[in-house]
Every structure is written in structure tokens, then in C-alpha cells.
Design an enzyme around this catalytic site. Structure first.
Site, short mmCIF file in Angstrom:
data_model
loop_
_atom_site.label_atom_id
_atom_site.label_comp_id
_atom_site.label_asym_id
_atom_site.label_seq_id
_atom_site.Cartn_x
_atom_site.Cartn_y
_atom_site.Cartn_z
N GLU A 24 63.91 121.43 -32.47
CA GLU A 24 64.13 120.12 -33.09
C GLU A 24 65.52 119.60 -32.72
O GLU A 24 66.38 119.44 -33.59
CB GLU A 24 63.93 120.16 -34.61
CG GLU A 24 63.95 121.55 -35.25
CD GLU A 24 65.34 122.09 -35.52
OE1 GLU A 24 66.30 121.34 -35.33
OE2 GLU A 24 65.45 123.26 -35.89
N HIS A 43 67.16 127.29 -31.71
CA HIS A 43 68.36 126.48 -31.60
C HIS A 43 69.15 127.03 -30.41
O HIS A 43 69.23 128.26 -30.24
CB HIS A 43 69.22 126.56 -32.87
CG HIS A 43 68.53 126.03 -34.09
ND1 HIS A 43 68.65 126.62 -35.33
CD2 HIS A 43 67.71 124.96 -34.25
CE1 HIS A 43 67.93 125.94 -36.21
NE2 HIS A 43 67.35 124.93 -35.58
#
Length: 337
Positions: free
Chosen positions: A290, A252
């Protein structure tokens, strides 16, 4: 940004500097003002090196320095061919050089060079941690090594002309900065984690206690600019959405400082972050991410760094793009300098 054609000095994480005197046919390197190695070069049809003088320095140190200089000087260079009268035992054992079928001829491949962990990782031992399978949270995965503390990666980015480094989060030291970044409207629109100092203290404390996630601060020239989370995919919520390997890592990413945005900065820190994760454990074969499927800017940056979009899928909280980068592809195509 620096012009690599004008490169004359390369800083090392140890604090030392390589200084070069290079012509079309010769390369002389010194380390901290002391002669290190002198080579004769030919450049067509490929770069070939003949050892002229080593000045009493260990083979491994001198050969590594020459390879680093030449690969940093030309990010498009994929292979160096060395001609040596004596077998370079230390360099062969480390994987820096590999023997060819021709006696006295050895190769250094760019794809191998950037997989050597030193000096970028310092004293990290994660890559040698033994494997034992355990079950936690209903997921079967390898027992993870104790998380590192402090600086975990440092490299001088010759193209950017700046140090890029990663260190672990220190909650008391980084809390106010993290809080400011998360409350930025730009960041909040994707992370949706805006809130108070206490909320963010709880957020970071939970991750600090979680063995599957490592929280990192990204720095340029030792000035913090970004926050990263590196997680083991097998234990993460992403695992049900693809065939996660035991050592796949996920990321992230959050750039908090506005003046460190831009494609050239992303190219530096994203390649450094992925490089660190592949070096941290040589069993890691993929790095995944993601981002929100509508975060086209970040997805574009990742495409530029050789990630590909495997598919889109639905998390409970967002429509996500599964971005993936394999180890072989990264080292084959990396433009680290």
C-alpha cells in the site's frame, strides 16, 4: 549487469558452484569440479533433454541442477521436456518433474521449478506450520509460526551478477543503519519516521514483539542496502480495505543506500522478496502493498514486476494505492534467473 549468453558458472547458496560446458546439442555440468550430469539437447520446436550420463549422483540433485542451469540461462524458457528410460522417482515426488502421457517423457515447468523451496530457504519450516484459528486484536486469523532468525533467503541473481539475500533485523547491529536510512530526506518524505536512535529502537522493538510482522534487511553480496517489513495482511490495518486471505502477505519497502537504487536493482530485490514470501508458506496466494498513491516511481517498479493496482483508498495518514500480485501470476511470469 551480467550477460546471460556468457554464463558459464552459477553459484549455489551452499557455497558450491555449478560449472557448465554447453553447446547447441550438449550440456555437461560439474559441481565443485566433479562431473554431475551430461545431457544431449535438441532446441526446436522446444528444449528437449536426453540423459547421457549421471556419474553416480542422486537423480534429484543432478536433474535439479540441469533444470536450474537451463532456466537461469534463458529466463524466457518456460518448459523442459526430459526423455528418460527409468522413472525419476525422487524428482516426481518433489514436483520437479511431472509425467506426461508419453511413456518415458517428463516435463519440468518453470512455474513449478521456482516454487520448490530448496535451496533458497535453507532450513525454513514455516510452510509446514499447522493451522489453528485464533482471535487477536478483534481479528480472526491463523496462529502464526514463531518468526525465523538470521538469513531466510539467498539466491545468486545471474542477470545482476550478485547474491541477493534476506536476513532478519538484529536491532543492536542494525539500529544505526536503520536510523540513518530513516533520516534520509528521500526516505522520510514517504515513511515519515525520521527521529532519534531511541525512537527507532522503540519502533523496531515493537515490531520484533509483534507476531504478525517480520522485519528484514536486504543485502547485495552480503552488504545491507534495504529494510523491508513483511506482514500478515489478515491482522494488519489493511485488512478492512480488501478481502484479505488468511495467508496473504503485505510488504513495506525502503532502499537506504543510494548506490543500490535503479530499475535493475529493484527488479532483483523485489522479485526476491516476493519469491521468499510465496516460498515461506505455500498457502500464501497474494502479496500486497500500500504505497502512497503519489509514489509513482515505486508503483511503476511494482507494475514492472507484475503487480497491479486494485484500487486507491484512504488510510488515516495517507491516500494509498492497493498493489496486488497473485501467486499464479508471479510464477507464470517471473523472470528469476
Amino acid at each position: 549487469m551480467s550477460n546471460l549468453n556468457d554464463l558459464t558458472t552459477l553459484a549455489l547458496p551452499s557455497g558450491n558452484s555449478l560449472v557448465a560446458d554447453e553447446t547447441a546439442s550438449r550440456l555437461s555440468l560439474s559441481l565443485q569440479g566433479q562431473p554431475l550430469i551430461e545431457l544431449r539437447l535438441t532446441r526446436e520446436p522446444e528444449l528437449r533433454l536426453w540423459l547421457e550420463e549421471r556419474f553416480g549422483r542422486p537423480d534429484g540433485q543432478a536433474f535439479w541442477a540441469a533444470c536450474y542451469w537451463l532456466f537461469a540461462r534463458d529466463p524466457g524458457c518456460q518448459r523442459l521436456t526430459w526423455h528418460l528410460e527409468e522413472a525419476p522417482t525422487e524428482a516426481l515426488l518433489s514436483g520437479l518433474l511431472i509425467a506426461t502421457e508419453v511413456t518415458g517423457q517428463y516435463r519440468c515447468e518453470r512455474t513449478l521449478f521456482w516454487q520448490l523451496p530448496q535451496p533458497w530457504l535453507g532450513e525454513s519450516r514455516t510452510g509446514s506450520y499447522p493451522q489453528q484459528m485464533v482471535i487477536s486484536g478483534g481479528k480472526r486469523h491463523p496462529l502464526r509460526a514463531v518468526k525465523p532468525r538470521g538469513e531466510v533467503y539467498r539466491r545468486f541473481d545471474a542477470r545482476l551478477g550478485a547474491w541477493v539475500s534476506l536476513r532478519t533485523v538484529e536491532i543492536e547491529h542494525d539500529l544505526a543503519r536503520f536510523n540513518r536510512w530513516q533520516n534520509s530526506p528521500r526516505v522520510a518524505s514517504f515513511w515519515q519516521e525520521e527521529g532519534s536512535l531511541e525512537k527507532h529502537r522503540e519502533y523496531l522493538s515493537k515490531l520484533e514483539a509483534d507476531p504478525h510482522t517480520l522485519t528484514l534487511i536486504g543485502c547485495f553480496d552480503d552488504q545491507p542496502f534495504a529494510y523491508f517489513e513483511a506482514y500478515w495482511a489478515k491482522e494488519d490495518r489493511i485488512a478492512p480495505f480488501y478481502d484479505a486471505g488468511d495467508y496473504d502477505r503485505g510488504i513495506h519497502m525502503l532502499v537506504g543506500e543510494e548506490h543500490h537504487r535503479g530499475p535493475h536493482k529493484v527488479a532483483s530485490w523485489l522479485s526476491a522478496l516476493v519469491h521468499y514470501l510465496f516460498l515461506d508458506d505455500p498457502r500464501t496466494q497474494r502479496v500486497v502493498a500500500e504505497p502512497r498513491a503519489d509514489n509513482t516511481k515505486m508503483i511503476g517498479h511494482m507494475h514492472n514486476q507484475c503487480f497491479h493496482c486494485e484500487k486507491q483508498f484512504d488510510f488515516p495518514h495517507k491516500r494509498a494505492a492497493l498493489m496486488m500480485l497473485g501467486r499464479e501470476r508471479f510464477f507464470d511470469r517471473c523472470s528469476l534467473a
